[in-house]
Every structure is written in C-alpha cells, then in structure tokens.
Design an enzyme around this catalytic site. Structure first.
Site, short mmCIF file in Angstrom:
data_model
loop_
_atom_site.label_atom_id
_atom_site.label_comp_id
_atom_site.label_asym_id
_atom_site.label_seq_id
_atom_site.Cartn_x
_atom_site.Cartn_y
_atom_site.Cartn_z
N GLU A 215 -10.96 2.90 6.91
CA GLU A 215 -10.04 3.98 7.29
C GLU A 215 -10.87 5.17 7.78
O GLU A 215 -10.87 5.50 8.96
CB GLU A 215 -9.16 4.38 6.11
N ASP B 256 1.69 3.92 3.10
CA ASP B 256 0.61 4.71 2.52
C ASP B 256 1.19 5.83 1.66
O ASP B 256 1.16 5.76 0.45
CB ASP B 256 -0.32 5.25 3.61
N HIS C 212 0.86 -1.20 0.00
CA HIS C 212 0.00 0.00 0.00
C HIS C 212 0.89 1.24 0.00
O HIS C 212 1.28 1.77 1.04
CB HIS C 212 -0.92 0.00 1.24
N HIS D 141 -9.80 0.52 -0.66
CA HIS D 141 -9.66 1.35 0.54
C HIS D 141 -10.95 1.21 1.35
O HIS D 141 -12.03 1.59 0.89
CB HIS D 141 -9.47 2.82 0.16
#
Length: 371
Positions: free
Chosen positions: A216, A313, A25, A213
């Site tokens: 989160e 990220d 990621h 995704h």
C-alpha cells in the site's frame, strides 16, 4: 446499471445492495458512525472538529483524501478516542455488524488494534471481550431483522510499536472465542514485517492465520517480507504487486505482461489481494499509475488471474460501503454480475474459516447471484 429513487443500484435486474458479499478488509475504528462519535465524545467531554453528523462525516472524507497514508491515519485519533471503554467498544462493534448486514455482507472480518484502546483502564483481554460482545449483539440484531451475518475478529498489532508478540499471544488465546486471524497495521514504509518475526514465528507454530498490510505505502519488498517473514495467507491491499509486472504490449483489451518472480508467486498461489479502491486513491497507493479509479491496476490484476477481492478499508474515512465500491468498479470497468460474483468467490475462498464453512459461503453466494 441503474439507480432508483432510494439510491439502490441495480445491475442486470439485481439489487447490488442485496447481493451476498464477503468483506475481508474492514477496520473497526474506520467504520464508526459520525452520530455515534458525537454521542460518545459528548459523554467523555471530547472536543470534535465538527458536532453535526453530516459535517463530521465530510470532515473525515476531506482529511482522508490527502494522498498520504501517514496523513490518512491521523484521522483515527478521533475515532479511537471514543473507543476506550467497554460501552464504547461494544456499541461501535454492534453498529458495525448491523451496517455490514445492511450492506448485504453475509461474512465479514473486522480488524482492529487492541493496544490502541487501553487509555481508560481496559486490559487487552477486556477490550477483545467488549468487541466480541458487540459483534454477537449485532449478529443477533441482524438475525431479528431477517439478515444472516457472521463476523470474526482480526487482531492487529501496530507495526511501529513493540507489542506484536503480545498481540499474537492474545489472538491465539482467543481462538475459538471470536478471533479468527492476526494482522499488522499502521505506517508501512520503514516498518517491514521482518521487524515482527517473533510474533509471526509464534503464530506459525500455532497454525494461526495471518494477513499483513503490504503493498500500500511501500512496494514489492514490503510484500516479499509479508510473505516470507509474516507467512501471510492474504495481502492487506497488495495493490503495488503490480509494480512487479511489466506491460510489454497493449492493444485494446489485449495486454501482454512479463511477470516478476514475486508477482507470479502471488498469482499462481492465489494469494488474495484485499484491494480497497477508494482508499487506495485517498492514500496515494496507486500514484504510479494515476489518480483516478480508471487508473487503478485492479482490472489489470483481475484480467491476469490474481485473486482480487473488493473491500472498503475504512467506511467512515472513505464515506463508502461495499455496495458503493462495487458500483464504482462496475461504472468504471463495465463489470457484470459474473465478475462481481467472482470477487465474492475469491473473498470466500480467502476467509479465515474451515474449508467446510468456506464452501457454505460459496454456496450462499452462488444462490444469491442466481437472479
């Protein structure tokens, strides 16, 4: 764990940076070198908030540490602005691969959204080709430096726009030409995977790997949609799966937990969680548990047997590297080499590669950790 004069972290006699790693990621537009941003911006006459690399890097870190994913995403306006030409995309991709290699990464997947790189006349296809050229140049440069690395593209569709099926078609078209998977990114809350069911149907029909995704900026319902509507094989972040766990008792290291159906499915099916500790703190993804790394449910998920992986990220926004993320976890949760090796095994198992190539990665990791 110790740190030498050059800043290299050593754990149990092994250089943490040199250990073989897998990165699942990692956003291309979140990993542009500040010095490169300044040079590319100057070439197109783009004004920047800072014109010194160190100061610009600090600007990104400060702006990103907002506790809000929406605010965090605004910093990408700067990086994407310098990634609108073949030259810009190729350079950024090349340097991205070199930076991964320097970080000890032997296999990485880079995600980016082609639809965000068309303002200076590139087509979607030209943008993908430019990034692939940079990746291959970076792999060659790393090889010449004695570091073996392979990087595949994950094409992201923006979940708040209407081009997801088009991007899904693009990803399938570039299968075998550098693209290994599909993703949806952008503001999560209010934009579930179900909004893009047509894209996911196309991908499923073509047996094309998907990560989404989810978990989160939104909770278990978002994860559920990623799995059911998106047929996700991995969860981008997925940290809020911990909201589907109820801690019954906790005495020292002993924890008794009641699983919700969703959490049990994710754990039992070994669906990889693409956890990004520093980013999760910056975006407020773990506010339900606290605001320090010690509060992050990473260790709880790990101890319960979830397929946790460690990721950056966005290297620029979080001023981090995979080495740094692992070092922070070691310092916080007292992990040893066996734990770090497990995280890499989990990532290798979740890579969008044929099983034979995943097995090769596992062998490379085992050999590299045999110190």
């Amino acid at each position: 764990m110790s740190i030498d004069a050059n800043g290299d972290v050593t754990i149990q006699g092994a250089s943490l940076r040199s250990l073989p790693k897998v990165s699942l990621h990692d956003h291309l537009d979140g990993a542009v070198r500040p010095s490169t941003i300044i040079e590319l911006a100057d070439a197109i006459g783009l004004a920047l908030p800072e014109t010194n690399p160190k100061s610009l890097g600090q600007w990104f870190a400060t702006k990103s540490d907002s506790g809000s994913l929406v605010e965090y995403l605004k910093t990408f306006d700067v990086t994407t602005a310098v990634m609108q030409t073949t030259e810009g995309l190729t350079r950024v991709a090349r340097e991205f691969v070199q930076d991964l290699a320097d970080d000890g990464v032997i296999y990485g997947e880079v995600r980016w959204a082609p639809e965000q790189h068309l303002t200076r006349g590139l087509s979607l296809e030209q943008a993908v080709e430019a990034v692939q050229q940079g990746i291959e140049e970076g792999e060659d440069a790393a090889d010449r430096a004695g570091r073996s690395i392979r990087v595949g593209q994950l094409l992201s569709a923006m979940r708040h726009t209407d081009r997801s099926r088009e991007i899904a078609e693009l990803a399938v078209d570039f299968r075998g030409r550098g693209v290994v998977g599909f993703d949806i990114a952008g503001p999560e809350d209010g934009f579930p995977a179900s909004d893009h069911r047509a894209a996911f149907d196309l991908l499923a029909e073509n047996f094309f790997p998907v990560t989404v995704h989810a978990g989160e900026a939104a909770g278990p319902d978002s994860i559920r949609s990623a799995l059911i509507d998106g047929r996700a094989l991995r969860l981008g972040h997925g940290v809020r799966i911990a909201e589907d766990l109820q801690v019954i008792t906790q005495e020292g290291d002993e924890v008794q937990v009641q699983f919700g159906d969703l959490a049990r499915w994710v754990r039992d099916r070994e669906i990889p969680l693409e956890l990004s500790p520093s980013s999760n703190l910056q975006t407020g993804a773990i506010t339900a548990w606290g605001n320090t790394l010690a509060d992050h449910p990473f260790d709880l998920l790990y101890q319960l047997g979830f397929a946790v992986t460690v990721n950056v990220d966005n290297r620029t926004m979080s001023a981090t590297s995979l080495t740094r993320e692992l070092a922070n976890l070691v310092a916080t949760f007292e992990y040893d080499l066996d734990d770090l090796e497990t995280f890499q095994f989990n990532a290798a198992a979740g890579a969008f590669l044929p099983v034979e190539e995943r097995e090769e990665l596992v062998e490379m990791i085992a050999e590299g950790f045999d110190v």
